[in-house]
Scaffold this active site. Sequence first.
Site, PDB file in Angstrom:
ATOM      1  N   TYR A  52       8.333  -0.814  -5.792  1.00  0.00           N
ATOM      2  CA  TYR A  52       8.584   0.046  -6.508  1.00  0.00           C
ATOM      3  C   TYR A  52       9.064   1.593  -5.954  1.00  0.00           C
ATOM      4  O   TYR A  52      10.004   2.284  -6.465  1.00  0.00           O
ATOM      5  CB  TYR A  52       7.581   0.519  -7.591  1.00  0.00           C
ATOM      6  CG  TYR A  52       7.372  -0.169  -8.714  1.00  0.00           C
ATOM      7  CD1 TYR A  52       8.715  -0.443  -9.771  1.00  0.00           C
ATOM      8  CD2 TYR A  52       6.463  -1.342  -9.066  1.00  0.00           C
ATOM      9  CE1 TYR A  52       8.462  -1.257 -10.662  1.00  0.00           C
ATOM     10  CE2 TYR A  52       6.329  -1.955  -9.980  1.00  0.00           C
ATOM     11  CZ  TYR A  52       7.522  -1.859 -10.923  1.00  0.00           C
ATOM     12  OH  TYR A  52       7.590  -2.800 -11.950  1.00  0.00           O
ATOM     13  N   GLU A  74       4.470   1.221   8.212  1.00  0.00           N
ATOM     14  CA  GLU A  74       5.300  -0.072   8.328  1.00  0.00           C
ATOM     15  C   GLU A  74       5.084  -0.287   9.980  1.00  0.00           C
ATOM     16  O   GLU A  74       4.890   0.827  10.709  1.00  0.00           O
ATOM     17  CB  GLU A  74       6.640   0.022   8.037  1.00  0.00           C
ATOM     18  CG  GLU A  74       6.749   0.203   6.520  1.00  0.00           C
ATOM     19  CD  GLU A  74       6.124  -0.907   5.668  1.00  0.00           C
ATOM     20  OE1 GLU A  74       6.023  -2.127   6.140  1.00  0.00           O
ATOM     21  OE2 GLU A  74       6.178  -0.599   4.414  1.00  0.00           O
ATOM     22  N   ALA A 111       0.039   8.319   5.059  1.00  0.00           N
ATOM     23  CA  ALA A 111       0.233   9.341   3.988  1.00  0.00           C
ATOM     24  C   ALA A 111      -0.968  10.250   3.720  1.00  0.00           C
ATOM     25  O   ALA A 111      -0.979  11.212   3.114  1.00  0.00           O
ATOM     26  CB  ALA A 111       0.736   8.824   2.915  1.00  0.00           C
ATOM     27  N   ALA A 139       0.692   1.929  -2.358  1.00  0.00           N
ATOM     28  CA  ALA A 139      -0.378   0.780  -2.619  1.00  0.00           C
ATOM     29  C   ALA A 139      -1.116   0.404  -1.375  1.00  0.00           C
ATOM     30  O   ALA A 139      -0.225   0.058  -0.213  1.00  0.00           O
ATOM     31  CB  ALA A 139       0.507  -0.345  -3.225  1.00  0.00           C
ATOM     32  N   TYR A 233      -7.902  -6.213 -13.882  1.00  0.00           N
ATOM     33  CA  TYR A 233      -7.082  -4.998 -13.729  1.00  0.00           C
ATOM     34  C   TYR A 233      -7.521  -3.904 -14.327  1.00  0.00           C
ATOM     35  O   TYR A 233      -8.223  -3.079 -13.816  1.00  0.00           O
ATOM     36  CB  TYR A 233      -5.278  -5.481 -13.919  1.00  0.00           C
ATOM     37  CG  TYR A 233      -4.634  -4.350 -13.264  1.00  0.00           C
ATOM     38  CD1 TYR A 233      -4.115  -4.765 -12.024  1.00  0.00           C
ATOM     39  CD2 TYR A 233      -4.538  -2.958 -13.604  1.00  0.00           C
ATOM     40  CE1 TYR A 233      -3.273  -3.835 -11.154  1.00  0.00           C
ATOM     41  CE2 TYR A 233      -3.798  -2.262 -12.904  1.00  0.00           C
ATOM     42  CZ  TYR A 233      -3.011  -2.777 -11.823  1.00  0.00           C
ATOM     43  OH  TYR A 233      -2.315  -1.717 -11.019  1.00  0.00           O
TER      44      TYR A 233
HETATM   45  P1  NAD Z   1       4.361  -2.217  -2.188  1.00  0.00           P
HETATM   46  O1  NAD Z   1       3.239  -2.849  -1.285  1.00  0.00           O
HETATM   47  O2  NAD Z   1       5.647  -2.791  -2.343  1.00  0.00           O
HETATM   48  O3  NAD Z   1       4.642  -0.688  -1.464  1.00  0.00           O
HETATM   49  C1  NAD Z   1       3.719  -0.018  -1.022  1.00  0.00           C
HETATM   50  C2  NAD Z   1       4.309   1.284  -0.233  1.00  0.00           C
HETATM   51  O4  NAD Z   1       3.076   2.048   0.138  1.00  0.00           O
HETATM   52  C3  NAD Z   1       4.877   0.952   1.022  1.00  0.00           C
HETATM   53  O5  NAD Z   1       6.130   1.787   0.971  1.00  0.00           O
HETATM   54  C4  NAD Z   1       4.043   1.173   2.183  1.00  0.00           C
HETATM   55  O6  NAD Z   1       4.679   1.310   3.209  1.00  0.00           O
HETATM   56  C5  NAD Z   1       3.185   2.412   1.679  1.00  0.00           C
HETATM   57  N1  NAD Z   1       2.067   2.561   2.185  1.00  0.00           N
HETATM   58  C6  NAD Z   1       0.980   2.041   2.170  1.00  0.00           C
HETATM   59  N2  NAD Z   1      -0.305   2.322   2.768  1.00  0.00           N
HETATM   60  C7  NAD Z   1       0.519   3.756   3.300  1.00  0.00           C
HETATM   61  C8  NAD Z   1      -0.186   4.615   3.975  1.00  0.00           C
HETATM   62  N3  NAD Z   1      -1.435   4.770   4.280  1.00  0.00           N
HETATM   63  N4  NAD Z   1       0.776   5.631   4.204  1.00  0.00           N
HETATM   64  C9  NAD Z   1       1.878   5.780   3.884  1.00  0.00           C
HETATM   65  N5  NAD Z   1       2.527   4.696   3.150  1.00  0.00           N
HETATM   66  C10 NAD Z   1       1.745   3.734   2.800  1.00  0.00           C
HETATM   67  O7  NAD Z   1       3.574  -1.975  -3.795  1.00  0.00           O
HETATM   68  P2  NAD Z   1       4.409  -1.657  -5.102  1.00  0.00           P
HETATM   69  O8  NAD Z   1       3.780  -2.710  -6.004  1.00  0.00           O
HETATM   70  O9  NAD Z   1       5.351  -1.324  -5.104  1.00  0.00           O
HETATM   71  O10 NAD Z   1       3.023  -0.556  -5.616  1.00  0.00           O
HETATM   72  C11 NAD Z   1       3.573   0.964  -5.877  1.00  0.00           C
HETATM   73  C12 NAD Z   1       2.630   1.597  -6.856  1.00  0.00           C
HETATM   74  O11 NAD Z   1       3.140   0.753  -8.076  1.00  0.00           O
HETATM   75  C13 NAD Z   1       1.268   1.265  -6.847  1.00  0.00           C
HETATM   76  O12 NAD Z   1       0.817   2.604  -7.370  1.00  0.00           O
HETATM   77  C14 NAD Z   1       1.268   0.129  -7.772  1.00  0.00           C
HETATM   78  O13 NAD Z   1      -0.219   0.165  -8.263  1.00  0.00           O
HETATM   79  C15 NAD Z   1       2.181   0.611  -8.880  1.00  0.00           C
HETATM   80  N6  NAD Z   1       2.480  -0.474  -9.737  1.00  0.00           N
HETATM   81  C16 NAD Z   1       2.710  -2.017  -9.252  1.00  0.00           C
HETATM   82  C17 NAD Z   1       3.022  -3.151 -10.295  1.00  0.00           C
HETATM   83  C18 NAD Z   1       3.431  -4.422  -9.796  1.00  0.00           C
HETATM   84  O14 NAD Z   1       3.374  -5.339 -10.501  1.00  0.00           O
HETATM   85  N7  NAD Z   1       3.795  -4.541  -8.509  1.00  0.00           N
HETATM   86  C19 NAD Z   1       3.224  -2.630 -11.478  1.00  0.00           C
HETATM   87  C20 NAD Z   1       2.720  -1.217 -11.728  1.00  0.00           C
HETATM   88  C21 NAD Z   1       2.411  -0.520 -11.183  1.00  0.00           C
END
Ligand code: NAD
Length: 388
Positions: A52, A74, A111, A139, A233
Amino acid sequence: MVVEPKVRGFICVTAHPEGCKESVRRQIEYAKSQERKESPKKVLVIGCSTGYGLASRISAAYIGGADTLGIMFEKESNGKRTATPGYYNTKAFEEFATKDGLYAKTINGDAFSVEIKNEAIDIIKRDLGKVDMVIYSLAAPRRTMSDGTVYQSVLKTTSCEFTEKSWNVDNDTITKGQIPVATEEETDATVKVMGGEDWMDWIDALSKADVLADNAITVAYSYIGPELTYPVYFKGTIGMAKKHLYESSLRINELHKDKNVKAYVSVNKALVTQASSAIPVVPLYFAILYKVMKEKNIHEGCIEQMSRLYTEKLFNGDVITDATGKIRLDDWELREDVQKEVMDIWERIDEENIRKLADVEGYWEDFYHMFGFKYDNIDYTKDVEIQS
Ligand code: NAD
């Protein structure tokens, strides 16, 4: 070298640089095809490299015409192992955006740390002046505090053990997935990692350093889902963290009202990402949901969701929220007809009929695409440079 997928359980330990670039290119094409919206021009995206967050960054740049600073965590390639997909995605995004005349820089680091917050502030001061939008899309499995304490997030229930059908994606069997109850300590730790504390810290730090513009907007992402997955969840440890995230949006509004900062939680659709494929029970629900939503022609991926956030919910006049102030991009997922069909299939699904009743192929397509594999216009037999 020639890069092939190496799948281990619910992740792939290799990533294809050209395939990741293709994934970013396709998302940019989609964003470019959307109506342009008057929206923030200097955007900070925390968690910008996959899922996202990446789709948000692409929407900010290509629907809103924004300069973007991204934060990600990353791994680079060491010459033998490939980099992580987020690394290649980001290189590709920076290359496309720069070519298109947009500023795009990225910090690769933790972060949660004060150091990375300070580095971001310095770059904003130097290159952007102030940011008028902050997207928080982290995440993470763990958070290290300044004093060295490490909190681990867990995916457990908060009341009693939960047993449900679970699809083992590695061997295509359906077994009973058992999800244990978290201790209070585990729940608190999950809230520390995935709740809103760090989001609030970011907004405080940006505001104190005077790099947050007046009337800035900030968005963080959440999920609710159907009752079926509530124990794991919505009412589980991660749900407690998301509750804290929502409460943090209210706190941010209160604490930064002098600047008229507006904080929103956007409840997004369930999608296969690196973060979500690790949650038990959920992949089977995803595969059924994909099938039902594709049949109804309302299936969306990350870029379609984030584009809709931009063009319909956030920047199409007044911000559109539910009665509690949350933006609902899960509106189509939770439609009554969609959920009725999903639940009907859930009751009937087994190892024999899973490929007929669920979109197993669509699940795997999304999964491989996340790592840059299985794009029909990429020649995977060719050598590629894995270090860039
Ligand atoms: P993802 O794993 O694709 O992305 C996570 C991002 O966070 C990456 O860019 C990663 O590099 C970064 N990251 C992780 N740890 C880090 C740190 N310590 N410092 C800096 N960057 C860091 O995950 P996603 O599914 O896109 O999730 C993003 C948000 O969306 C989350 O809050 C998740 O709960 C929410 N969300 C996800 C879904 C789903 O179904 N995938 C649905 C609704 C909401």
